[in-house]
Design a protein around this motif. Structure first.
Motif, short mmCIF file in Angstrom:
data_model
loop_
_atom_site.label_atom_id
_atom_site.label_comp_id
_atom_site.label_asym_id
_atom_site.label_seq_id
_atom_site.Cartn_x
_atom_site.Cartn_y
_atom_site.Cartn_z
N MET A 1 4.40 13.56 8.04
CA MET A 1 5.42 12.49 8.15
C MET A 1 4.97 11.46 9.19
O MET A 1 4.51 11.81 10.27
CB MET A 1 6.71 13.11 8.65
N THR A 2 5.10 10.21 8.87
CA THR A 2 4.72 9.16 9.83
C THR A 2 5.95 8.34 10.21
O THR A 2 6.97 8.39 9.52
CB THR A 2 3.69 8.22 9.17
N ALA A 3 5.85 7.56 11.30
CA ALA A 3 6.95 6.68 11.70
C ALA A 3 7.12 5.60 10.64
O ALA A 3 6.22 5.37 9.84
CB ALA A 3 6.57 6.04 13.03
N PRO A 4 8.29 4.90 10.60
CA PRO A 4 8.42 3.80 9.64
C PRO A 4 7.30 2.78 9.85
O PRO A 4 6.97 2.44 10.99
CB PRO A 4 9.78 3.18 10.00
N HIS A 5 6.74 2.34 8.75
CA HIS A 5 5.56 1.47 8.81
C HIS A 5 5.68 0.26 7.91
O HIS A 5 6.16 0.38 6.78
CB HIS A 5 4.33 2.25 8.32
N VAL A 6 5.18 -0.87 8.39
CA VAL A 6 4.86 -1.97 7.47
C VAL A 6 3.33 -2.08 7.46
O VAL A 6 2.71 -2.27 8.51
CB VAL A 6 5.50 -3.31 7.93
N ILE A 7 2.78 -1.93 6.26
CA ILE A 7 1.33 -2.09 6.12
C ILE A 7 1.07 -3.50 5.60
O ILE A 7 1.62 -3.89 4.57
CB ILE A 7 0.76 -1.06 5.11
N VAL A 8 0.28 -4.26 6.34
CA VAL A 8 -0.07 -5.60 5.86
C VAL A 8 -1.49 -5.51 5.31
O VAL A 8 -2.44 -5.20 6.06
CB VAL A 8 0.02 -6.65 6.99
N LEU A 9 -1.60 -5.75 4.04
CA LEU A 9 -2.90 -5.56 3.38
C LEU A 9 -3.55 -6.93 3.15
O LEU A 9 -3.18 -7.67 2.24
CB LEU A 9 -2.66 -4.83 2.05
N PHE A 10 -4.50 -7.27 4.01
CA PHE A 10 -5.27 -8.51 3.84
C PHE A 10 -6.35 -8.27 2.79
O PHE A 10 -7.00 -7.22 2.81
CB PHE A 10 -5.92 -8.93 5.16
N GLY A 11 -6.57 -9.23 1.90
CA GLY A 11 -7.53 -9.02 0.81
C GLY A 11 -6.88 -8.18 -0.28
O GLY A 11 -7.56 -7.42 -0.98
N ALA A 12 -5.56 -8.35 -0.44
CA ALA A 12 -4.79 -7.47 -1.33
C ALA A 12 -5.13 -7.65 -2.81
O ALA A 12 -4.78 -6.80 -3.63
CB ALA A 12 -3.30 -7.72 -1.12
N THR A 13 -5.81 -8.78 -3.13
CA THR A 13 -6.18 -8.95 -4.55
C THR A 13 -7.69 -8.76 -4.72
O THR A 13 -8.24 -9.05 -5.78
CB THR A 13 -5.76 -10.36 -5.04
N GLY A 14 -8.35 -8.29 -3.69
CA GLY A 14 -9.81 -8.13 -3.74
C GLY A 14 -10.23 -6.82 -4.39
O GLY A 14 -9.41 -5.99 -4.79
N ASP A 15 -11.55 -6.65 -4.44
CA ASP A 15 -12.14 -5.52 -5.16
C ASP A 15 -11.78 -4.15 -4.55
O ASP A 15 -11.39 -3.23 -5.25
CB ASP A 15 -13.66 -5.72 -5.14
N LEU A 16 -11.90 -4.05 -3.23
CA LEU A 16 -11.62 -2.76 -2.59
C LEU A 16 -10.14 -2.39 -2.75
O LEU A 16 -9.79 -1.23 -3.00
CB LEU A 16 -11.99 -2.81 -1.10
N ALA A 17 -9.27 -3.41 -2.61
CA ALA A 17 -7.83 -3.14 -2.77
C ALA A 17 -7.55 -2.61 -4.17
O ALA A 17 -6.80 -1.64 -4.35
CB ALA A 17 -7.03 -4.41 -2.50
N LYS A 18 -8.19 -3.23 -5.16
CA LYS A 18 -7.95 -2.81 -6.55
C LYS A 18 -8.48 -1.41 -6.82
O LYS A 18 -7.84 -0.58 -7.43
CB LYS A 18 -8.66 -3.79 -7.50
N ARG A 19 -9.73 -1.17 -6.35
CA ARG A 19 -10.37 0.10 -6.70
C ARG A 19 -9.85 1.28 -5.89
O ARG A 19 -9.74 2.38 -6.39
CB ARG A 19 -11.88 0.01 -6.43
N LYS A 20 -9.60 1.03 -4.60
CA LYS A 20 -9.33 2.17 -3.72
C LYS A 20 -7.98 2.10 -3.01
O LYS A 20 -7.27 3.09 -2.93
CB LYS A 20 -10.42 2.25 -2.63
#
Ligand code: BG6
Length: 468
Positions: A1-20
């Motif tokens: 269990m983790t604390a409440p989080h906001v993850i901001v994903l830079f490069g969210a439409t890029g290759d690594l984001a898509k694949r992994k």
């Protein structure tokens, strides 16, 4: 269990984001490991949240593992939102505030910025985060490469440290997130059997061999300025080498592990050009985005020596490259042979080199110990036998996390154990100076081969373990 989080994903439409990254975040959600979380995607593209969700779904369908069938997609989709980076820091801050409010705990939420962007863009993202006041309560995950030589790595670290403290920074090396890489630590430090022989008295040499059959698959422009040494060796292979070679840490906490890894890097002899074979596959120079006389290596093999009491005189041979005969990620430890053979002449026809302990870092990881035994039947004939242990055979379906999944979760918990440090990276670049200043010429090799012929002289009188 983790604390409440906001993850901001830079490069969210890029290759690594898509694949992994997006399939990985979905899988963590499905495994119940990502509760109380919102994910703000951002990139230079102009998209609405609906369009981003549709792209994320397509990515998970293509690269995930049948993950859209279990009804959890809707839960994940609700967690996503998108803001274009070109709208500036204030729009980003606003999107994060909205996500925090959604979690019902503004001001208490932990932020995790995942910088899945090219190295050149990382600094501008960091400045944007400072302007948007998204630095307090935040951690950042940075992707390799961390500089291209000592000078650029020091400059990058200094600039990042102007905004973030070292304990907020998680430099990701996905090889360390592989189950099998962590198993090296468990194997070495949870057993009494092998540690006493884990040294120059019993080990003849070590191989870290990561041949790939893949070519550059749309990454030629990146690779042309990077090459195999910077892409694979100074990152992944050296990190794995440190796990193999380090002294037992005082505890498994991140600080002691990083300290021991750093000592390994500092004990390495500098990498001299005559201990390196660089290769380039035939046809690479003809590719678009490759210079006519490009000197970029698509293959590299090295001999590394560690100048300390445990390892003096034990060579570590590293090899990796593109378009090779087989894909594998294998570490093998060759033990010294007995001082005298007492077996009658002819009985050891089946003997091929020393006995080995092997860690296979493939997704379905495996460890094996090969040794000599008696071939059943009359007389005394020796043959090579093997004991194997496959991790995935004992794991539950959600038990095995992919490297990125594991590492994102660790960063959310603030656990630095499997991340690299500024000091470690700078030490490695320092050891690389002779090679980078005076790289040996690239030698041609045929696609589908094991690299240039010179690799055999490099490892002589030993032999490459692969192909098995
Ligand atoms: C990446 C490199 O970091 O690791 C790639 O940039 C390489 O060139 C990849 O192919 C290998 O990773 P894995 O997990 O597929 O062994």
């Amino acid at each position: 269990m983790t604390a409440p989080h906001v993850i901001v994903l830079f490069g969210a439409t890029g290759d690594l984001a898509k694949r992994k990254l997006l399939p990985g975040l979905l899988r963590l959600t499905q495994a119940g490991l990502l509760t109380d979380t919102r994910i703000v995607g951002t990139s230079l593209e102009q998209l609405t949240t609906e369009e981003f969700v549709a792209k994320a779904r397509a990515a998970c369908a293509e690269f995930g593992k049948g993950q859209l069938d279990d009804g959890k997609w809707e839960i994940f989709a609700e967690m996503l939102s998108f803001v274009s980076q070109s709208e500036g820091p204030h729009a980003l801050a606003e999107a994060v505030r909205k996500a925090e409010a959604d979690l019902g705990a503004p001001g208490e939420v932990q932020l995790l910025h995942y910088l899945s962007v090219p190295p050149k863009a990382a600094l501008s993202v960091i400045r944007q985060l400072a302007e948007a006041r998204l630095v307090d309560r935040a951690r950042i995950i940075m992707e390799k490469p961390f500089g291209t030589d000592l000078e650029s790595a020091v400059a990058l670290n200094n600039e990042v440290h102007e905004v973030f403290d070292e304990d907020q920074i998680f430099r990701i090396d996905h090889f360390l997130g592989k189950e099998a890489a962590q198993n090296i630590l468990a194997f070495r430090f949870a057993n009494g059997l092998f540690e006493p022989i884990w040294n120059r008295n019993f080990i003849q040499h070590v191989q870290i061999d990561v041949p790939e059959t893949l070519g550059l698959e749309g990454r030629t422009a990146f690779y042309e300025t990077t090459g195999a040494f910077r892409d694979m060796v100074v990152t992944h292979l050296f990190q794995v080498l440190a796990f193999m070679a380090m002294e037992p840490p005082t505890s498994l906490a991140p600080g002691p592990i990083s300290d021991e890894k750093l000592k390994v890097f500092r004990s390495m002899k500098t990498i001299e050009p005559h201990d390196v074979v660089r290769g380039q596959y035939n046809g690479y120079r003809g590719k678009e985005e490759v210079a006519e006389y490009s000197d970029t290596e698509t293959f590299i093999a090295l001999r590394i020596e560690i100048d300390n009491w445990r390892w003096a005189g034990v060579p570590f041979f590293l090899r990796t490259g593109k378009k090779l005969a087989e894909g594998a990620r294998v570490i093998s430890i060759a033990f010294k042979e007995p001082p005298l053979s007492m077996f009658p002449a002819g009985s050891n026809a089946g003997m091929q080199g020393p006995d080995h302990l092997t860690f296979d870092l493939a997704d379905q990881s495996r460890m094996s110990l090969s040794f000599y035994g008696k071939r059943p039947g009359p007389g005394m004939q020796l043959e090579k036998l093997s004991m194997q242990f496959a991790t995935h055979e004992t794991a539950s379906a959600v038990g095995v996390l992919e490297a990125y999944e594991r590492l994102i979760l660790d960063a959310m918990k603030g656990d630095h154990t499997l991340f690299t440090t500024a000091a470690g990276i700078e030490a490695l670049w320092e050891k690389s100076i002779p090679l980078l200043q005076n790289p040996p010429p690239v030698r041609a090799y045929a696609p589908g081969s094991w690299g240039p012929n010179a690799i055999h002289q490099l490892i002589a009188p030993h032999a490459w373990r692969l192909p098995f």
